[in-house]
Design a protein around this motif. Sequence first.
Motif, PDB file in Angstrom:
ATOM      1  N   LYS A   1      25.674   9.718  35.217  1.00 15.14           N
ATOM      2  CA  LYS A   1      26.579   8.574  35.260  1.00 15.14           C
ATOM      3  C   LYS A   1      27.269   8.568  36.609  1.00 15.14           C
TER       4      LYS A   1
ATOM      5  N   ARG B   1      16.795   1.849  38.541  1.00 20.34           N
ATOM      6  CA  ARG B   1      17.709   2.600  37.671  1.00 20.34           C
ATOM      7  C   ARG B   1      17.633   4.093  37.966  1.00 20.34           C
TER       8      ARG B   1
ATOM      9  N   TRP C   1      27.824   2.995  36.674  1.00 14.75           N
ATOM     10  CA  TRP C   1      26.367   2.858  36.742  1.00 14.75           C
ATOM     11  C   TRP C   1      25.757   4.010  35.976  1.00 14.75           C
ATOM     12  N   ASN C   2      24.763   3.722  35.183  1.00 18.46           N
ATOM     13  CA  ASN C   2      24.048   4.766  34.439  1.00 18.46           C
ATOM     14  C   ASN C   2      22.585   4.760  34.858  1.00 18.46           C
TER      15      ASN C   2
ATOM     16  N   ARG D   1      35.841   6.260  34.166  1.00 21.48           N
ATOM     17  CA  ARG D   1      34.858   5.294  33.679  1.00 21.48           C
ATOM     18  C   ARG D   1      33.669   5.225  34.619  1.00 21.48           C
ATOM     19  N   SER D   2      32.460   5.269  34.069  1.00 20.61           N
ATOM     20  CA  SER D   2      31.252   5.189  34.893  1.00 20.61           C
ATOM     21  C   SER D   2      30.997   3.743  35.282  1.00 20.61           C
TER      22      SER D   2
ATOM     23  N   PRO E   1      19.451  12.701  33.724  1.00 17.52           N
ATOM     24  CA  PRO E   1      20.300  11.562  33.357  1.00 17.52           C
ATOM     25  C   PRO E   1      21.710  11.770  33.909  1.00 17.52           C
TER      26      PRO E   1
ATOM     27  N   GLY F   1      24.577  13.210  32.271  1.00 14.45           N
ATOM     28  CA  GLY F   1      24.548  12.280  31.139  1.00 14.45           C
ATOM     29  C   GLY F   1      24.186  12.968  29.846  1.00 14.45           C
TER      30      GLY F   1
END
Length: 353
Positions: free
Chosen positions: A19, A88, A5-6, A2-3, A17, A115
Motif C-alpha cells: 500500500k 498496478r 494506492w494499492n 490512509r493509503s 502486495p 499489504g
Amino acid sequence: MRSIWNGAISFGLVSIPIKLVNATESHAISFRQIHTEDNGRIRYRKVCELEDREVRQAEIGKGYEDADGTIIPITDEDLSHLPIPTARTIEIVAFVPADRIDPLQIDAAYYLAAGGAPAAKPYVLLREALKRSKKVAIAKYALRGRERLGMLRVVDNAIAMHGLLWPDEVRAPEGVAPDTDVTVRDKELDLADALMDTLGEVDLADLHDEYREALEEVIAAKATGEVPPEAPAPATGGKVLDLMAALESSVRAARESRGEAPPPEGEAEVRRLPRKKAAAAKKTAGTKKTAAAKKSTTAKSTTAKATTDKAASAKSAAQKTTQKTRQKATQKATQKATQKATQKRATSRKRTA
C-alpha cells in the motif's frame, strides 16, 4: 495512515502486495480568497459550458481534447486497463548506488506498507537485500494518470519510495553560471573554508519554520484584537565591495555566536585547505622523486661510463700486448732465418774450396 494506492512490487519473479502512503505532510498555513469590502468568501463554481449550470463532483470525469477541439472521454476503467505492466505494479528495473541519483530528480516521497501478513516475508527480504547491498532500487509505476520513475530505499525498518523526475524533465543549467571570467584567490578560498569550519554542522531536527510561527502569532493577535508584533529592524549596512573583509567579518560573527573568542581585527584565522596540503605534499614528493631519479640516473650513467672506459682501456692494453708479442715473434723468426741462411752460405763455400 490512509493509503493512496494499492498494488504490488515486482521484484523479479517475487510479487509483494503493498500500500502506498504519503511520507510527508505540509504544515503551511493556507489562506482563503475573500471580498475585501465584506470579508465574503470568493468561491469557484464548476459550470458545464453546454448546459450553463453548476455540476456536482460526482458528475465530473476526465476527457482529452483533440487537436480539432473534440473531447474524448477517458474513464478510470480505461486507465486501469492500460497495456503496461506498471498499471498496478511498482516494477523494479535495476539496483544502483545511491550517489548515482541526481538530487534534482527527487520528487514526492512515499512509504510502502506491506499489504497483509503474506506480504511480510518478501517485504523483509527486499528490505534486507537493499540494506546489505547498500544500493537503491530504480522502479517504474503508474500514478494519477501517468507512468513515473521511482527510487526505493530503506528508512528505519520500512521501505520508502521517492518519485523521480524523468531525466528529460530536468533542465540543463544553461545561462545560469556567471559568463564573466572570475579569479578566486587562494586566500579567499582559505577564508571561506575557515567560515565553513566555524559554522560547523547542524542537526536537521533542530531546524523549524520560523516564518510559519511568526504568521501564527500575527493571526492569533488579530483574532483577539491585539496589535500584531512588529517586524525586527533590518540589519544596517551597505553594499559589500570587499570580499575579503566580508569573509573575515563572517568568520568573526560566527565565532561570537558560538561563544568562541574572535581573532584580532584583520587577523581572522585561516586554515589551509586539506586539498592544498595534499597537493603540496604530492608536489614535494614528486620533486624529491624526480631529483632522486635524476641522481640515480646520473650515478648509473657515471658508473656505466667508467665501466665502459675501463673496458676500453683494458682492450687497448690487450691489443698493445698482442701487438708487442707478435713483433717479438716476428723478430725472432727473422733472426733465425738469417742465421740459417748465413750457415748455408758458409757450408757451401767450404764444399767449393
